[in-house]
Design a protein around this motif. Sequence first.
Motif, PDB file in Angstrom:
ATOM      1  N   LEU A  85     -47.413 -85.654-102.263  1.00 10.41           N
ATOM      2  CA  LEU A  85     -47.300 -86.020-100.856  1.00 10.41           C
ATOM      3  C   LEU A  85     -48.662 -85.839-100.185  1.00 10.41           C
ATOM      4  CD1 LEU A  85     -45.167 -86.863 -98.695  1.00 10.41           C
ATOM      5  CD2 LEU A  85     -45.002 -84.431 -98.118  1.00 10.41           C
ATOM      6  N   GLU A  86     -49.090 -86.854 -99.464  1.00 13.78           N
ATOM      7  CA  GLU A  86     -50.419 -86.840 -98.850  1.00 13.78           C
ATOM      8  C   GLU A  86     -50.298 -87.098 -97.346  1.00 13.78           C
ATOM      9  OE1 GLU A  86     -53.898 -90.082 -98.954  1.00 13.78           O
ATOM     10  OE2 GLU A  86     -53.686 -89.018-100.880  1.00 13.78           O
ATOM     11  N   PHE A  87     -51.073 -86.341 -96.588  1.00 11.85           N
ATOM     12  CA  PHE A  87     -51.154 -86.526 -95.138  1.00 11.85           C
ATOM     13  C   PHE A  87     -52.476 -87.216 -94.842  1.00 11.85           C
ATOM     14  CE2 PHE A  87     -52.198 -84.145 -90.969  1.00 11.85           C
ATOM     15  CZ  PHE A  87     -51.834 -85.241 -90.204  1.00 11.85           C
ATOM     16  N   ALA A  88     -52.402 -88.388 -94.208  1.00 10.71           N
ATOM     17  CA  ALA A  88     -53.605 -89.169 -93.930  1.00 10.71           C
ATOM     18  C   ALA A  88     -53.532 -89.733 -92.516  1.00 10.71           C
ATOM     19  CB  ALA A  88     -53.736 -90.308 -94.950  1.00 10.71           C
ATOM     20  N   VAL A  89     -54.650 -90.258 -92.051  1.00 10.87           N
ATOM     21  CA  VAL A  89     -54.707 -91.013 -90.805  1.00 10.87           C
ATOM     22  C   VAL A  89     -55.318 -92.364 -91.144  1.00 10.87           C
ATOM     23  CG1 VAL A  89     -55.782 -91.209 -88.531  1.00 10.87           C
ATOM     24  CG2 VAL A  89     -54.831 -89.018 -89.277  1.00 10.87           C
ATOM     25  N   THR A  90     -54.621 -93.435 -90.829  1.00  8.47           N
ATOM     26  CA  THR A  90     -55.086 -94.767 -91.185  1.00  8.47           C
ATOM     27  C   THR A  90     -56.464 -95.045 -90.591  1.00  8.47           C
ATOM     28  OG1 THR A  90     -52.798 -95.542 -91.230  1.00  8.47           O
ATOM     29  CG2 THR A  90     -54.518 -97.211 -91.134  1.00  8.47           C
ATOM     30  N   GLU A  91     -57.421 -95.368 -91.483  1.00  8.20           N
ATOM     31  CA  GLU A  91     -58.810 -95.642 -91.099  1.00  8.20           C
ATOM     32  C   GLU A  91     -59.410 -94.484 -90.306  1.00  8.20           C
ATOM     33  OE1 GLU A  91     -59.752 -99.637 -89.694  1.00  8.20           O
ATOM     34  OE2 GLU A  91     -57.736-100.275 -90.289  1.00  8.20           O
ATOM     35  N   GLY A  92     -58.969 -93.295 -90.615  1.00 10.33           N
ATOM     36  CA  GLY A  92     -59.487 -92.099 -89.948  1.00 10.33           C
ATOM     37  C   GLY A  92     -59.404 -90.906 -90.869  1.00 10.33           C
ATOM     38  N   SER A  93     -59.521 -89.719 -90.317  1.00  8.10           N
ATOM     39  CA  SER A  93     -59.520 -88.475 -91.087  1.00  8.10           C
ATOM     40  C   SER A  93     -58.383 -87.571 -90.621  1.00  8.10           C
ATOM     41  CB  SER A  93     -60.861 -87.749 -90.917  1.00  8.10           C
ATOM     42  OG  SER A  93     -60.778 -86.411 -91.381  1.00  8.10           O
ATOM     43  N   ALA A  94     -57.456 -87.269 -91.534  1.00  5.94           N
ATOM     44  CA  ALA A  94     -56.371 -86.345 -91.200  1.00  5.94           C
ATOM     45  C   ALA A  94     -56.923 -84.956 -90.917  1.00  5.94           C
ATOM     46  CB  ALA A  94     -55.356 -86.296 -92.335  1.00  5.94           C
ATOM     47  N   LYS A  95     -57.970 -84.575 -91.632  1.00  2.72           N
ATOM     48  CA  LYS A  95     -58.584 -83.261 -91.420  1.00  2.72           C
ATOM     49  C   LYS A  95     -59.110 -83.135 -89.993  1.00  2.72           C
ATOM     50  CE  LYS A  95     -62.489 -80.455 -93.057  1.00  2.72           C
ATOM     51  NZ  LYS A  95     -61.793 -79.184 -93.267  1.00  2.72           N
ATOM     52  N   LYS A  96     -59.895 -84.113 -89.562  1.00  2.00           N
ATOM     53  CA  LYS A  96     -60.463 -84.083 -88.206  1.00  2.00           C
ATOM     54  C   LYS A  96     -59.356 -84.174 -87.155  1.00  2.00           C
ATOM     55  CE  LYS A  96     -63.750 -86.470 -85.195  1.00  2.00           C
ATOM     56  NZ  LYS A  96     -64.703 -87.615 -85.078  1.00  2.00           N
TER      57      LYS A  96
END
Length: 350
Positions: free
Chosen positions: A304-315
């Motif tokens: 399972l991965e947490f992402a932000v589309t065309e962005g950074s989930a970390k930031k």
Amino acid sequence: METDKMMVRPVITLLTDFGKIYPAMMKGKILSGCPEALIIDMTHEIPAGNISAGSLVLSQCASAFPEKTIHVAVVDPGVGSSRKALLIRCRGPDRYFIGPDNGLLVRASFGDAGGTDLSGIVPASDRRSGDIPDVFVIDESLPLFGNSSKTFHGRDIFAPAAAALANGCFPEDLGKRIDPAGIVRPPVSENIIEGSLSGEDGIVIRTTVLLTDDFGNMITSLPYEALYDKTGFSGQENLTAEIGQDDEEKDAGNPEQEKTGKKDAEKKKTDKKKAEKIKAKIVGTYSEAARGTPVLLKGSFGTLEFAVTEGSAKKYSEERGFRTEDGCRLTIRITEKRTDEEQAEQETNG
């Protein structure tokens, strides 16, 4: 018509947490022993001392390489201690793993061993077909290793051993075979899955962020299939997700963190800013969500991965008060989407 055949060069990969300087010394040692070696840098940017992250990356990348590849992996907080130096020979496909006996090599090597009880050695989701690997303890007293340092076995033990294998040396010439049951198991990151979509709170997941990639995607320790097996969740339902910071932080495989764990935990409680909840969309691909949208999906590692589309989930998470260091814990609540009326009623009752 005769044609020249390209000579097959022995392939040696390197995975470490060494950063920019020290890998060059390992490469020099390998090439001094085997000038024909083709050295591939898998990565040297594993977070320092994070065995779990190194284990995950090694297990995912090693399978892409051809047979006979020699994989050298060094994430070694215990270098110079009584921990053993291992050489593991896998069959079907044939390949080798060299590194410390701290669990780093197990997921990649024993992941190819099927038909036997490997509970406690490697997660069931990582087991594949193949014979049980042969495990050897490298004899560090051999003349091959000279006067090795106690702080850099990557250069002085593991690199020369890899060069010797590449030159045709047998594992039996480098050390003694041992029972695989005696090696150190890989660190285990706790994944908790509770509830169901039909329940009042939906599915509640507590998992660990093992690694954040260069895109800022936060890769968790939860195998996507485990989520399906536990709940029947496929990701195709009409669902919504809410991501929060787990209050119960767990170590994700860095033994050095255990030394200061209690002090750090107290400091976190003192310094902790209350993290916001993040609403996320559950998708099959990044393109299914608009730019800047937080998403949950099955990542390249099968977790399972947490992402932000065309962005950074970390930031994105840090801006909302989350701790995002490797080993941080997330709580994820997955529920069925509700109409505006249903949502208003729930907020009134809640």
